[in-house]
Design a protein around this motif. Structure first.
Motif, mmCIF file in Angstrom:
data_model
loop_
_atom_site.group_PDB
_atom_site.id
_atom_site.type_symbol
_atom_site.label_atom_id
_atom_site.label_comp_id
_atom_site.label_asym_id
_atom_site.label_seq_id
_atom_site.Cartn_x
_atom_site.Cartn_y
_atom_site.Cartn_z
ATOM 1 N N LEU A 65 7.043 -57.560 -42.191
ATOM 2 C CA LEU A 65 6.076 -58.572 -41.792
ATOM 3 C C LEU A 65 6.316 -58.996 -40.344
ATOM 4 O O LEU A 65 5.384 -59.063 -39.541
ATOM 5 N N GLU A 66 7.574 -59.247 -39.998
ATOM 6 C CA GLU A 66 7.895 -59.655 -38.633
ATOM 7 C C GLU A 66 7.531 -58.550 -37.635
ATOM 8 O O GLU A 66 7.035 -58.826 -36.544
ATOM 9 N N SER A 67 7.755 -57.301 -38.008
ATOM 10 C CA SER A 67 7.395 -56.183 -37.140
ATOM 11 C C SER A 67 5.883 -56.136 -36.918
ATOM 12 O O SER A 67 5.424 -55.944 -35.786
ATOM 13 N N LYS A 68 5.110 -56.341 -37.982
ATOM 14 C CA LYS A 68 3.657 -56.352 -37.850
ATOM 15 C C LYS A 68 3.198 -57.506 -36.956
ATOM 16 O O LYS A 68 2.281 -57.354 -36.159
ATOM 17 N N PRO A 99 11.291 -67.018 -21.242
ATOM 18 C CA PRO A 99 10.436 -67.661 -22.231
ATOM 19 C C PRO A 99 9.046 -67.881 -21.656
ATOM 20 O O PRO A 99 8.858 -67.983 -20.450
ATOM 21 N N GLY A 100 8.074 -67.936 -22.538
ATOM 22 C CA GLY A 100 6.712 -68.181 -22.081
ATOM 23 C C GLY A 100 5.711 -67.866 -23.152
ATOM 24 O O GLY A 100 6.039 -67.783 -24.332
ATOM 25 N N TYR A 101 4.489 -67.634 -22.753
ATOM 26 C CA TYR A 101 3.412 -67.365 -23.691
ATOM 27 C C TYR A 101 3.727 -66.137 -24.525
ATOM 28 O O TYR A 101 4.181 -65.124 -24.036
ATOM 29 N N GLY A 102 3.454 -66.253 -25.822
ATOM 30 C CA GLY A 102 3.467 -65.075 -26.666
ATOM 31 C C GLY A 102 4.726 -64.775 -27.421
ATOM 32 O O GLY A 102 4.797 -63.771 -28.082
ATOM 33 N N GLY A 103 5.733 -65.602 -27.374
ATOM 34 C CA GLY A 103 6.924 -65.323 -28.164
ATOM 35 C C GLY A 103 6.584 -65.344 -29.634
ATOM 36 O O GLY A 103 5.904 -66.235 -30.117
ATOM 37 N N ALA A 104 6.966 -64.339 -30.374
ATOM 38 C CA ALA A 104 6.641 -64.248 -31.800
ATOM 39 C C ALA A 104 7.610 -65.087 -32.602
ATOM 40 O O ALA A 104 8.633 -64.624 -33.065
ATOM 41 N N ALA A 105 7.309 -66.352 -32.766
ATOM 42 C CA ALA A 105 8.176 -67.208 -33.570
ATOM 43 C C ALA A 105 7.372 -68.320 -34.189
ATOM 44 O O ALA A 105 6.306 -68.628 -33.863
ATOM 45 N N LEU A 136 -2.148 -63.531 -39.695
ATOM 46 C CA LEU A 136 -1.458 -62.315 -40.118
ATOM 47 C C LEU A 136 -0.355 -62.644 -41.112
ATOM 48 O O LEU A 136 -0.213 -61.990 -42.138
ATOM 49 N N ARG A 137 0.420 -63.683 -40.823
ATOM 50 C CA ARG A 137 1.477 -64.073 -41.750
ATOM 51 C C ARG A 137 0.910 -64.512 -43.091
ATOM 52 O O ARG A 137 1.449 -64.174 -44.143
ATOM 53 N N ALA A 138 -0.177 -65.259 -43.085
ATOM 54 C CA ALA A 138 -0.785 -65.714 -44.334
ATOM 55 C C ALA A 138 -1.300 -64.531 -45.154
ATOM 56 O O ALA A 138 -1.118 -64.477 -46.372
ATOM 57 N N THR A 139 -1.929 -63.579 -44.495
ATOM 58 C CA THR A 139 -2.437 -62.399 -45.184
ATOM 59 C C THR A 139 -1.304 -61.594 -45.804
ATOM 60 O O THR A 139 -1.376 -61.179 -46.960
#
Length: 114
Positions: free
Chosen positions: A32-35, A108-114, A13-16
């Protein structure tokens, strides 16, 4: 496996979006971060639904995709009304965790958007 899939989806997604910005597209890094966050929540919700026990998934599918109330869901599944309500409640509680993970103040755990 889920963590790897999540990372690859975020990278794609970031590359696109970056490629679209370089071609003169509109959008800001915040958009972009929101998406990315929205895609991450959707991916987690899909993973949760696919990995939940079949009885919970069946109850949710009847209630939300076929528009059945808990009484109809109970009749279709051949369980008591109390059991149908329990399955629906537990399924919704599991789905609610899709949005909570990675949110500010969440553990913290799976799925943090960073």
């Amino acid at each position: 496996m889920a963590n790897l899939t999540h990372r690859l989806a975020v990278q794609r997604l970031r590359a696109t979006e970056t490629a679209a910005l370089e071609r003169g597209g509109t959008g800001s890094p915040e958009e972009l971060e929101s998406k990315v966050r929205h895609a991450s929540v959707a991916a987690r919700a899909d993973y949760i639904v696919q990995s939940m026990p079949a009885p919970l998934r069946a109850a949710l599918e009847l209630a939300y995709f076929q528009r059945r109330d808990y009484r109809q869901t109970a009749a279709d599944l051949g369980v008591t009304e109390d059991e149908a309500r329990r399955r629906l409640r537990l399924g919704l509680q599991l789905l609610a965790t899709a949005h909570d993970v990675g949110a500010p103040g969440a553990p913290p755990g799976y799925g943090g958007a960073a």
